[in-house]
Every structure is written in C-alpha cells, then in structure tokens.
Design a protein around this motif. Structure first.
Motif, PDB file in Angstrom:
ATOM      1  N   LEU A  56     -12.981  14.508  36.460  1.00  0.00           N
ATOM      2  CA  LEU A  56     -11.772  14.374  37.262  1.00  0.00           C
ATOM      3  C   LEU A  56     -12.124  14.129  38.721  1.00  0.00           C
ATOM      4  CD1 LEU A  56      -9.599  17.227  35.694  1.00  0.00           C
ATOM      5  CD2 LEU A  56      -9.155  14.777  35.562  1.00  0.00           C
ATOM      6  N   ARG A  57     -13.167  14.818  39.150  1.00  0.00           N
ATOM      7  CA  ARG A  57     -13.589  14.633  40.543  1.00  0.00           C
ATOM      8  C   ARG A  57     -14.061  13.193  40.751  1.00  0.00           C
ATOM      9  NH1 ARG A  57     -17.176  18.414  40.698  1.00  0.00           N
ATOM     10  NH2 ARG A  57     -15.884  20.098  41.513  1.00  0.00           N
ATOM     11  N   GLU A  58     -14.817  12.745  39.796  1.00  0.00           N
ATOM     12  CA  GLU A  58     -15.301  11.371  39.908  1.00  0.00           C
ATOM     13  C   GLU A  58     -14.152  10.364  39.874  1.00  0.00           C
ATOM     14  OE1 GLU A  58     -18.017  10.968  36.732  1.00  0.00           O
ATOM     15  OE2 GLU A  58     -19.576  12.214  37.651  1.00  0.00           O
ATOM     16  N   ALA A  59     -13.117  10.734  39.137  1.00  0.00           N
ATOM     17  CA  ALA A  59     -11.966   9.834  39.045  1.00  0.00           C
ATOM     18  C   ALA A  59     -10.982  10.041  40.182  1.00  0.00           C
ATOM     19  CB  ALA A  59     -11.251  10.057  37.710  1.00  0.00           C
ATOM     20  N   ASP A  60     -11.398  10.856  41.164  1.00  0.00           N
ATOM     21  CA  ASP A  60     -10.553  11.141  42.326  1.00  0.00           C
ATOM     22  C   ASP A  60      -9.204  11.724  41.924  1.00  0.00           C
ATOM     23  OD1 ASP A  60     -12.474  10.249  44.081  1.00  0.00           O
ATOM     24  OD2 ASP A  60     -11.743   8.175  43.958  1.00  0.00           O
ATOM     25  N   ALA A  61      -9.202  12.499  40.878  1.00  0.00           N
ATOM     26  CA  ALA A  61      -7.954  13.148  40.465  1.00  0.00           C
ATOM     27  C   ALA A  61      -7.584  14.203  41.502  1.00  0.00           C
ATOM     28  CB  ALA A  61      -8.132  13.788  39.105  1.00  0.00           C
ATOM     29  N   ALA A  62      -6.310  14.233  41.831  1.00  0.00           N
ATOM     30  CA  ALA A  62      -5.860  15.143  42.891  1.00  0.00           C
ATOM     31  C   ALA A  62      -5.222  16.370  42.267  1.00  0.00           C
ATOM     32  CB  ALA A  62      -4.871  14.431  43.805  1.00  0.00           C
ATOM     33  N   ILE A  63      -6.064  17.272  41.849  1.00  0.00           N
ATOM     34  CA  ILE A  63      -5.521  18.497  41.249  1.00  0.00           C
ATOM     35  C   ILE A  63      -5.920  19.732  42.022  1.00  0.00           C
ATOM     36  CG2 ILE A  63      -5.487  17.501  38.933  1.00  0.00           C
ATOM     37  CD1 ILE A  63      -8.007  19.157  38.330  1.00  0.00           C
ATOM     38  N   GLY A  64      -6.598  19.534  43.156  1.00  0.00           N
ATOM     39  CA  GLY A  64      -7.038  20.681  43.921  1.00  0.00           C
ATOM     40  C   GLY A  64      -8.138  21.412  43.176  1.00  0.00           C
ATOM     41  N   ALA A  65      -8.367  22.627  43.594  1.00  0.00           N
ATOM     42  CA  ALA A  65      -9.417  23.421  42.967  1.00  0.00           C
ATOM     43  C   ALA A  65      -9.021  23.798  41.551  1.00  0.00           C
ATOM     44  CB  ALA A  65      -9.680  24.673  43.798  1.00  0.00           C
ATOM     45  N   TRP A  66      -9.971  23.725  40.688  1.00  0.00           N
ATOM     46  CA  TRP A  66      -9.702  24.067  39.280  1.00  0.00           C
ATOM     47  C   TRP A  66     -10.906  24.795  38.706  1.00  0.00           C
ATOM     48  CZ3 TRP A  66      -5.095  23.457  37.069  1.00  0.00           C
ATOM     49  CH2 TRP A  66      -4.988  23.771  35.707  1.00  0.00           C
ATOM     50  N   PRO A  67     -10.680  25.896  38.056  1.00  0.00           N
ATOM     51  CA  PRO A  67     -11.811  26.645  37.515  1.00  0.00           C
ATOM     52  C   PRO A  67     -12.571  25.828  36.479  1.00  0.00           C
ATOM     53  CG  PRO A  67      -9.719  27.557  36.758  1.00  0.00           C
ATOM     54  CD  PRO A  67      -9.382  26.545  37.789  1.00  0.00           C
ATOM     55  N   GLU A  68     -13.785  25.470  36.853  1.00  0.00           N
ATOM     56  CA  GLU A  68     -14.521  24.565  35.983  1.00  0.00           C
ATOM     57  C   GLU A  68     -14.987  25.228  34.703  1.00  0.00           C
ATOM     58  OE1 GLU A  68     -17.439  22.103  37.928  1.00  0.00           O
ATOM     59  OE2 GLU A  68     -16.485  22.478  39.864  1.00  0.00           O
ATOM     60  N   LEU A  69     -15.038  26.546  34.712  1.00  0.00           N
ATOM     61  CA  LEU A  69     -15.575  27.227  33.533  1.00  0.00           C
ATOM     62  C   LEU A  69     -14.525  27.525  32.467  1.00  0.00           C
ATOM     63  CD1 LEU A  69     -18.084  29.690  35.149  1.00  0.00           C
ATOM     64  CD2 LEU A  69     -18.509  27.490  34.074  1.00  0.00           C
ATOM     65  N   SER A  70     -13.311  27.248  32.773  1.00  0.00           N
ATOM     66  CA  SER A  70     -12.289  27.535  31.761  1.00  0.00           C
ATOM     67  C   SER A  70     -12.430  26.589  30.588  1.00  0.00           C
ATOM     68  CB  SER A  70     -10.891  27.380  32.376  1.00  0.00           C
ATOM     69  OG  SER A  70      -9.931  27.451  31.354  1.00  0.00           O
ATOM     70  N   ASP A  71     -12.400  27.138  29.448  1.00  0.00           N
ATOM     71  CA  ASP A  71     -12.413  26.298  28.252  1.00  0.00           C
ATOM     72  C   ASP A  71     -11.176  26.578  27.381  1.00  0.00           C
ATOM     73  OD1 ASP A  71     -12.971  28.825  27.453  1.00  0.00           O
ATOM     74  OD2 ASP A  71     -14.603  28.284  26.092  1.00  0.00           O
ATOM     75  N   GLN A  72     -10.175  27.168  28.007  1.00  0.00           N
ATOM     76  CA  GLN A  72      -8.974  27.504  27.247  1.00  0.00           C
ATOM     77  C   GLN A  72      -8.218  26.236  26.841  1.00  0.00           C
ATOM     78  OE1 GLN A  72      -7.621  30.464  26.287  1.00  0.00           O
ATOM     79  NE2 GLN A  72      -9.425  31.559  27.029  1.00  0.00           N
ATOM     80  N   PRO A  73      -7.692  26.246  25.648  1.00  0.00           N
ATOM     81  CA  PRO A  73      -6.829  25.111  25.286  1.00  0.00           C
ATOM     82  C   PRO A  73      -5.450  25.283  25.933  1.00  0.00           C
ATOM     83  CG  PRO A  73      -6.875  26.692  23.510  1.00  0.00           C
ATOM     84  CD  PRO A  73      -7.802  27.229  24.571  1.00  0.00           C
ATOM     85  N   LEU A  74      -4.683  24.221  25.901  1.00  0.00           N
ATOM     86  CA  LEU A  74      -3.287  24.328  26.358  1.00  0.00           C
ATOM     87  C   LEU A  74      -2.493  24.898  25.186  1.00  0.00           C
ATOM     88  CD1 LEU A  74      -1.519  23.610  28.846  1.00  0.00           C
ATOM     89  CD2 LEU A  74      -0.831  21.567  27.588  1.00  0.00           C
TER      90      LEU A  74
END
Lengths: 273, 838
Positions: free
Chosen positions: B362-380
């Motif tokens: 997402l960072r590489e794709a310049d997605a604008a989501i602000g800070a996001w816990p990278e370690l979360s692996d929870q499903p939606l």
C-alpha cells in the motif's frame, strides 16, 4: 274411504312429512347451516296453508277442494306445525321480548287449535246423545216458542181451575227460566242438577194443584226438559263456535308479529351463515 | 217426556243464513223478522210480507213458514197490514269473530309499531340476552351494522339477502376479536395449511367409515367451503341465548360437516395419529436415549436425574410438559461449554477487528490510509462487515475487498487499492465514532446491514455494554494518531502511510529508549518479555507491534523476528506468546520451560521469567511481571525496581473467562458470559431474521456447531417460510398464544397413568431412531424422535363415550394460529377528554 282408513292415511302422510322435515333440519344442522331459517320458512308455509282454510271458507265459489278435505289438511298440518315450532324454538321459551310475544301467540294458537280439534271430535256425539240436536241459530226461536207455550199453559191453568198455583210458579220460576239461556257453565260441566231440581219442583206442585192441572204440569215439565236441552245445546255449541274467537284472532296477531320477526331475522342475520 | 222441536219442513223451517254479517236485533228473543237487515246492518223491517198485486187487488205473500197469508190482507195502498217494529240489527257470530280478528291484528300492528319505533326498540327487538362475556355491549349497532337505520332500512336489508361472512356483521366481531388474516376461512387457517392437512389425513385413512347423515348432508347440501362465502362467526357461536349459554358448544357432526373425511368416532374411523405428538422437531436438541444410557451414568450420581420429574413439570395451565431451566438441569455439565472454558480455540468472538493489510504494498502504491498496524493479520470479520455498512464503506468497495487477499496486495489494481483505502478509513472512522459517540454510533450501520430498523435496546444488547476504556485502549494501540488522521481525512486531505512506520515511531518515541525506558501504556517493558501488550523492545521502542525488531514484543505472527514475541510464532529464538512453545526465551501463557520466558501465568521456572515466581531475575514472586532485574518500567532505577511491585499483567482472554469484552491484539473480542448470553442471542436472532450476505455470514459464524457459546449445539435452528432463520430459544408454553388443531393437557392424564407405567404409558423410547439426524438440516419437519409415536389405542382405552368422552372438541381446537385476543379500541384523546370533564 272409511274413517279409520282416512285417519291411517292422513296420519301416515303426516308422519312421513315430519320425518322428512326432521331429516332436512338435521342435515342443515350437520352442514353448519342455521336451521332456524329452514324451520322458520317451513312454519311460514304451514301458517299460510293453515290460514288458507279460513280463506277457503270465505271463498266457497272457488273450486279448491271441499271444506272437509281442507279441514283434514288443516288438522294434520296443525300437528306438523307443533313439531316444526318445537324445532324452531328449541322447546324453550325465547329470551327476547318480541320473540316471547310471538312464542306466546303461536303457543296459544296451537293450544286453541288442539282444543278445537278435541271438542270437534267429542262434542257432536255428546250433543246427539244428550237429546235433540238443534241448529245453533235456531235455538233462540225455539226458546221463544217454548216460553210462549209455557205462558199459554199457565194462563190456561188459571182460566180452567181458577187456581194461581201454576201461574205463581210460572211467574217465579218458569218465566225467568225460559226468558234466556240458563245454566251455561253447569251444562259445560255436565251437571244435570238444574234440570232435576226443576222437575222435582214441578212434581212437588202436584199435591197443590187440581186434577186438571196435573196434565198442565206434565206439559210444562216436557217443555222444561226441552228448554234444558236447548240450554245444553246452546252451551256446547257456543263452545264449539267460541274457541274460534281465540283461534282466529290469535292467527291474525301471530301473522303480524311473525312478519316483523322474519324481517328482523333477515335484516340482522348477516352474522350467520 | 221429550219434546222435539226442530223440523226441516220448508214450510215450517225458516231459512238460516249464518254467513250474513248482520242479523235481526230480535234474533236473541227468538222472533227475528223474515227479511233481516241489509249487508250494511240497517233494519229493513216494514211488513211481514210484501203484498203482490193481483189485478186490482193486493194479495198477502207471507210464506207458510211464517204462518201463511194473514187474515187481514194488505192495505188498499198495497202495504202490509202487519208492520214489523224496527230493530237494531246485531252482528252475526261469524261477523263478531271477524271483528275480533281484525281487532287482534290491529292491536298487534300497534304493538309492533311501538316496538319498532319506540324508544325502547332495542330492548323489545332483541332476540334475547347476551352471554356474560358480551353483556356490556349495550348498543345493537355494535354488532349489527344495519341497526342504526330506520325500520324501513331494516326491511330493505332483509330483502337484500344475507351477505357472506366477509361483508356481513361477522366483521364487527373482528373489531374486538383479533383473528388474523384468515378469520373467515375454515379454522382461520390459510388455504395452504388446510390443503396440506387435508391431503395428509386423506392419505393416512384407509377405511373411511362415513356416517350416513354426513354422507347425506354432503350430497344434499353444498359444504360451507364450497360456498366461498366464508364461515360466519355465528355459524358456531350463537348469541342471544342468555347469560349462561355456551358460545362454543359444537356437535361432532358439525365439526365433520366440512371435513372431507367423515367418521363415526375416535375409536371408529378416526385418522391414525401418525407421528403424534412428535410431528415437529424439538426446539432443544436433547437426545434422551443417549443421555440416559451414556452420559448420565458417566456423571456424578448427584447430578444425574433419576426420574422424569427431575427435569420435567407441567406448566401453570397443566397442559404442556415443560423442561426445567438450564441452570437446574444442564448447567452442571454444560456451563463450561457455554463459556468456552474447554474450547480448543479462542472463546472470544472477534467483534471489532483491525483487518490485516499489506502495508508495504500500500505504501508503494501511495495509498492514503495513514498509519496502519502492519502486524495485524486479522480478517475483516462478518461483524465488521455489518458495522461498516450504512455508508462507512460503499458496497462496491466492500465487495471488491472481499475478493482480495488484503495481506498480499503486490498485484493489486488501482481499484483494489481504492477499495482497501475505503475499508481502512471505514475501520478508522468506526473506531473514531465509537469513541466519540459510543455504541449508539453503530446502530445505523447495523440497521443498514440487516435491512431493517434495529431498535435501540436490541442494538444495546448487540454491543453488550462495550466499555469506552476498552475501545480507547485499542485505539491507542492500533491507531495512536487517529484523531489527526480522521480529521485530515474528513477535511479531504490525503493521509499518507508513514514511511517505516514503526521504525519512525521508535525514532520518535523510543528510539533512544534504554531497556527500561520503552514504557508503554499497556506494556510491561521487560527487556525480554514477550507479553502481548508489552512493547519494551531492546532497541525498538514501539508499542506492541514491533515487527522486525530485534527484541520486538510483537503480537501475532511476527515470525522471523530474532527475539520476536508473537502469538503463533514458532521457532523464534526469544519469541514468546500464547501458543508458542519451545522458544528459547519465549514467555507467555502455557509456555513452559523457557529460559528467559517472560510470559504470564503458567510459566514457571523460567530463568529470567518476569511472570511466575522462581525466575532468577524475577522481581516478583507470583506471576506478575515488572520489576525484574533486566526488565523495567519507565524511569525506574535499579533500587526502585527492587522495591516496586508492578501490577499483574494477566492474559486478557483468561482474565475475561467469566465473560465480557477484552482486547486481543488487533481485535476486540467478546466472550459469552454464560447461558442465554444476550450478545449471542441477539446477534443470532437479528441476523437470522435478516437476509443478506453480511447477516448470513454473522449468523453462520455464530451458529456453527462448536461455535462461540455453543448455542446451536442444543438450540435447533428452524428455517421459516420466509427463508429467515430462527433459533428455538424457548420451549413452547401454554401462554405463548399459539393454538393448534390438537390440544392436550398433561395434568388430567397424570393421575390415570400414575399407577401403571407412569410416563412410559404414553412415552416409550425408540432407541433405534436416529435422533441426531433430525438436526442435520434446518427444517422443523425433519424429525426422528427418540420416543415412539402415541397410537389411538392409547387414547381409546379411556376416551370412549361411556368413559372419558370422545367429543371432537375435547382434543381439537377450531381456531388455529395466534391466540384470539380481545382488543379495546380506545383513543388517547378520548381519555384526555374524560379526564378534563372529570
């Protein structure tokens, strides 16, 4: 056709009709129909036919069978009507005022009808057995005739014997006795006491009158007996005619109330099936 | 001596005319004139004869019956010389009778007019008193629409005929008696139900003993259902029969009048009972045979029931046999199942989660989501899909997101990135709104996702008292800069993902932290601790998710970290978390024998363990961390560390073993509090009654066998006609208002079976039945009871006419469906008026 055969036939027909009506009502009950409409209309039809007998008598020129046949229909249909009425009302007095009035009228009508049938069967024989049967309308004339004859006998006695015994008895007892019908209720009760009392009185006069007057007393006694028979005939024939003074007016009143009853039943019957 | 008077000789006998209306006034005296009055009652008397002219002379014409010609003869002017005095004619007997009849009719008409038009018309015309139930109905028009009209209207109504039930006065009954949509249909049941019932009965009856009367009635009269006019209430309920009359009395014949199958009695021709009374799957999946033969003997004798009455008793009406409560019967063995104490997985339901995303991509794709816990692996989770409805995330974005693997977005299309952004902001705004507005903020989302309005109290039960502090704590862990990010996002500004988020955080907040300085709000900051909420990395001063840090105290799946402490990590050198084992320095729940384990309870004998006692460097005896030699809270000096006693840091899941909310890494979980947990029950009820993928997903997630709370292990799920799903929470009760065709009361029968085989008189086991197979699907009709059906013979031993009776209505109800209710139509403004008047 003999009387017995006719009665058997009519009774059989009436019972068959009753069974059919009962079956129809039962089937309607089983089919969840309001049987009061069926029995009600059967009652209306029965009333029309029953009342038709009176109409028939007023229209003698119409070729609608003879009165005797009408009477048979009237009598046996009357029996059926009693059964129909019991089916319609459920062998109980209704709760409503109007229905109670109609119930009382119809019950009175049926009771007077039964009474009429009963006395029509019983009285004629009794009248014949009691003495000479006199046409009701002629009774006053014969009573007047007897009164006149007794008056003549009393006068004749005075003229022949110069004794006032018979004349006095005539004045005190015979003249009132012959003046109008007497002992109406005692005759209906079957009592012969008045007649016996009069006869004893006449016999008791024998010791006080001349020999010529013995014959006069015999003739007076004969007329007293004839008058007593006239009174008897008058009493019972009055009853034969008088019950219709209840039966027919009740019929008219019942018809009026029944019409209102039918209208109300249909006007407010939309809650039923 | 008898004197005969009457002679029929025409010369001596006067002709009588009894049919004439009028007769001579001297008739009663026995001397009527021969002419008599005319037809109008006028005396016509003149002379005894009407002389006849014979040439110049007048001749007397007096008949022989009146004495023959008189001696005097007529007068010269031709008049009779014997003039009869005039009389006052009187009516004949027949005429008097006719007059009486007319008077009677007139009186009757008068009385009827009074009855119809009088002020007391209702009292006069009422056909009888009402039953006590209806006694207060004073106005006839309440039931009879036409009564308000005039008598002329009544006549018109009478001639209009009797309308069918749908149009007639039966409608008035429904103003008080709520009878459902099929009030005038037979049994008040819908056509389909009747057809099914008829078909079933016809198929079951081999020999139809049809009574002759019903045969005839069927042939001679159209049956009510053929009329199509509906069944009027008064067909069976006959009013105006007095206060004590029965409104419900019905004969057996009447009951059968509509039935296609007609039979003589219960013992002669009654259709077989088939599977009675087990024609419907039980609401509770309780295998009597298995429990009695297998489970009860395995339990402590004190807990196993010995008699039927240990678990069953009739209800207050004495009708239905009820089962005692869960607490009285099942709790001894099954409470742990409900709370998930013995569950293999997590007993908590991940209600609110932070879905794991491929933040790097997402960072590489310049997605604008602000800070996001990278370690979360929870499903939606399905819960989150429900909570993100109502515009938080557009449906198209949600649909696209579901197709993605959000943890691997390397090949994601721009539209995919857009969907991920939408979901990410949806999650952040959800957390933000939850903090700012409380659980009420979620009510619109729940309503939108379920497609129907969810009441406030229902929504409250669905969120089960989610506490603010729990949400705040989660927010602090997940989205520490949430307020700023949401504000910027809502202002339309793009919020980029911070580059090297956790490294940056470390630089900012804890990069220079020493071992004892990386204090965090929930961490215990032990240098080697691997507790779930602890940060305390040697070099990484981040919060919990220090992925990739040397001594990071990350949460789940921080695999590959040198000293990573993660949930499911394995083989980490110093990894420590739940489920890890055999880590060299791992420390967490259940880990044992770790060299430097800093876990929580159950860890014992760790060399540097900061939890349970016995660790060499442990600063505490009982499993509480803190104050270890190498561990350290913020600012603690060595001396202070020696004397400080840190608060315990229990495992949240274990801490919540009695139920409630807790945070587990990147999820807020709810653990059932016990039997009849309102959170589970409400979610199952609401999502079962709703239709749609989100609702279905939540329902199926909860209703799976072995799922949280294990609700459907015992409570069966029925698919309704509308396709929705309903969990059978309660057993049928007499007061439930449901009326069935068949009615049975246990109480009156108990005494009759008490001396014989007891309950087994009627309820005999069917051990061969595959009871459990009944619950393989969600059709209530699929049922193999482990009791044998009751046969007619069981009933007919007593229920014959001469003993206990066998009338149809003894066991059958006519009206089926919801209970008939009497409703009062009272307007509130009317009540207000009354109050004012008073």
């Amino acid at each position: 056709m003999t009387f017995a055969a006719r009665r058997l036939r009519n009774t059989s027909i009436a019972l068959a009709a009753l069974a059919l009506m009962g079956l129809a009502v039962w089937l309607h009950h089983l089919a969840l129909r309001d049987t009061s409409f069926l029995t009600g209309w059967l009652l209306v039809a029965a009333f029309i036919v029953l009342a038709g007998y009176n109409m028939r008598k007023k229209l003698p020129f119409l070729p609608l069978a003879d009165s005797a046949s009408w009477l048979q229909v009237h009598v046996y249909l009357g029996y059926l009507t009693i059964a129909l009425f019991l089916m319609h009302t459920g062998v109980k007095m209704p709760n409503g005022v109007l229905e109670s009035v109609l119930w009382v009228l119809v019950v009175a009508l049926l009771v007077t009808g039964l009474f009429g049938i009963a006395i029509s069967r019983l009285i004629p024989g009794a009248l014949t057995q009691h003495g000479e049967r006199i046409i009701y309308e002629r009774i006053p004339a014969f009573r007047a005739q007897l009164a006149s004859e007794v008056a003549d006998l009393a006068t004749k006695s005075v003229e022949q014997t110069a004794s006032g015994t018979v004349a006095s008895y005539y004045t005190q007892r015979l003249q009132p006795f012959f003046a109008r019908p007497r002992n109406f209720w005692l005759h209906l009760l079957g009592s012969s006491r008045p007649r016996q009392a009069m006869c004893r009185e006449i016999r008791s006069l024998e010791r006080y009158v001349a020999k010529e007057d013995q014959q006069t007393l015999d003739e007076i006694e004969a007329r007293v007996l004839a008058k007593d028979n006239l009174d008897y005939q008058h009493a019972w024939q009055s009853l034969l005619k008088g019950w219709l003074f209840l039966h027919i007016p009740l019929t008219y009143a019942a018809i009026v109330v029944a019409v209102v009853h039918v209208v109300l039943a249909y006007a407010f019957a939309s809650a039923t099936s | 001596m008898i004197r005969f008077l009457q002679s029929f000789d025409f010369r001596k006998s006067r002709y009588a005319r009894p049919n004439q209306t009028w007769v001579c006034g001297r008739e009663a005296e026995g001397a009527p004139c021969r002419l008599g009055p005319d037809s109008r009652g006028r005396c016509r008397a003149a002379g005894e004869c009407m002389p006849r002219r014979d040439g110049d002379a007048w001749c007397c014409t007096r008949p022989q019956s009146a004495g023959g010609p008189c001696v005097e003869g007529p007068r010269p002017d031709g008049t009779c010389c014997r003039q009869i005095p005039r009389c006052q004619p009187v009516r004949s007997v027949r005429a008097k009778r006719g007059l009486a009849a007319r008077w009677a009719a007139a009186v009757a008409v008068g009385v009827m007019a009074l009855a119809l038009y009088g002020s007391d018309a209702a009292d006069w015309l009422s056909p009888g008193g009402l039953t006590a139930h209806h006694a207060e109905i004073g106005d006839c028009a309440t039931c009879h629409e036409d009564f308000d009209g005039s008598p002329a209207d009544w006549v018109r109504a009478a001639f209009n005929g009797v309308p069918d039930a749908h149009q007639g006065d039966s409608r008035q009954c429904l103003t008080c008696h709520e009878m459902g949509d099929n009030a005038f249909d037979p049994h008040g049941a819908d056509e389909q139900r009747l057809a099914q019932s008829t078909e079933a009965q016809q198929a079951s009856l081999a020999a139809n003993v049809r009574p002759i009367g019903l045969n005839l009635a069927g042939r001679a009269l159209r049956e009510p259902d053929e009329l199509g006019e509906g069944t009027a209430c008064a067909s069976c309920h006959s009013e105006h029969q007095g206060a004590d009359a029965s409104l419900t009395e019905m004969s057996d014949g009447q009951c059968q009048s509509c039935h296609t199958l007609k039979f003589a009695s219960l013992s002669s021709g009654h259709p077989p009972f088939q599977s009675y009374p087990y024609d419907r799957r039980t609401g509770i999946n309780f295998d009597h045979v298995r429990h009695i033969r297998k489970h009860f003997p395995e339990t402590d004798g004190a807990e196993a029931p010995e008699q039927c009455v240990d678990c069953h008793a009739t209800d207050s009406a004495g009708a239905l046999m009820q089962t005692a409560s869960f607490e009285e019967t099942c709790a001894a063995c099954h409470t742990a199942d409900v709370r998930g104490t013995n569950a293999a997985g997590s007993p908590g339901i991940p209600a609110i989660t932070v879905p794991g995303l491929d933040v790097m991509s997402l960072r590489e794709a310049d997605a604008a989501i602000g800070a996001w816990p990278e370690l979360s692996d929870q499903p939606l989770t399905p819960f989150m899909q429900v909570l993100l409805a109502n515009g938080r995330v557009e449906q198209e974005h949600m649909a696209r997101f579901r197709q993605l693997d959000p943890l691997d977005l390397r090949d994601a299309e721009p539209a995919d990135i857009e969907a991920v952004e939408a979901v990410a902001w949806g999650v952040k705004e959800l957390v933000y709104d939850l903090i700012s507005d409380g659980p009420a903020a979620l009510q619109p989302s729940i309503s939108a996702a379920l497609g129907r309005e969810v009441a406030s109290d229902t929504a409250a039960r669905m969120l089960a008292g989610l506490p603010l502090e729990t949400v705040r704590g989660a927010q602090a862990e997940w989205f520490p800069d949430l307020a700023r990010e949401v504000a910027m996002h809502r202002a339309g500004k793009e919020v980029a993902i911070p580059a090297g988020e956790f490294a940056a955080v470390s630089e900012d907040d804890g990069g220079s932290d020493t071992e004892g300085e990386a204090a965090e709000d929930a961490g215990q900051a032990d240098i080697l601790s691997g507790d779930d909420d602890s940060g305390g990395d040697l070099s990484g001063g981040g919060e919990e998710s220090g992925g990739g840090d040397i001594l990071s105290g990350a949460e789940e799946e921080a695999g590959g970290d040198l000293l990573g402490g993660s949930g499911d990590s394995g083989d980490d050198i110093l990894g420590g978390d739940g489920g890890s084992g055999d880590d060299i320095l791992g420390g967490d729940a259940d880990s044992g024998g770790d060299i430097l384990g800093g876990g929580e309870e159950d860890a014992g004998g760790d060399l540097l363990g900061g939890d349970s006692g016995g660790g060499i460097l442990s600063g505490e005896e009982e499993g509480d961390t803190g104050g270890d030699l190498l561990g350290g809270d913020a600012g603690g000096s060595e001396d202070e560390a020696k004397v400080e006693v840190a608060l315990p840091a229990p495992d949240p899941e274990r801490w919540s073993r009695l139920g409630g909310w807790y945070r587990d890494y990147f999820a807020l979980r709810y653990r059932p509090r016990g039997h009849a947990d309102p959170f589970l029950a409400t979610w199952l009820d609401v999502t079962g009654a709703a239709q749609g993928p989100a609702a279905d997903a939540v329902f199926e997630g909860l209703a799976v066998d072995g799922g949280p709370g294990k609700c459907v292990k015992c409570h069966s799920v029925d698919e309704t006609k509308g396709g929705t799903l309903a969990v059978n929470w309660t057993q049928p009760r007499s007061s439930s208002g449901e009326h069935n065709f068949t009615r049975f009361a246990h109480d009156p029968h108990i005494t009759s079976v008490a001396t014989e085989d007891g309950c087994a008189t009627c309820h005999a086991f069917a051990p061969e039945a595959d009871y459990q197979a009944s619950f393989d699907d969600r059709s209530a009709a699929t049922f193999a009871s482990n009791f044998q059906p009751i046969g007619e013979d069981t009933c007919t031993s007593c229920h014959v006419e001469s003993k206990a009776g066998n009338a149809c209505t003894q066991c059958h109800d006519y009206h089926v469906g919801e209970a008939m209710r009497v409703e009062a139509d009272t307007r509130l403004d009317d009540m207000t008026m009354s109050a004012k008047e008073e």
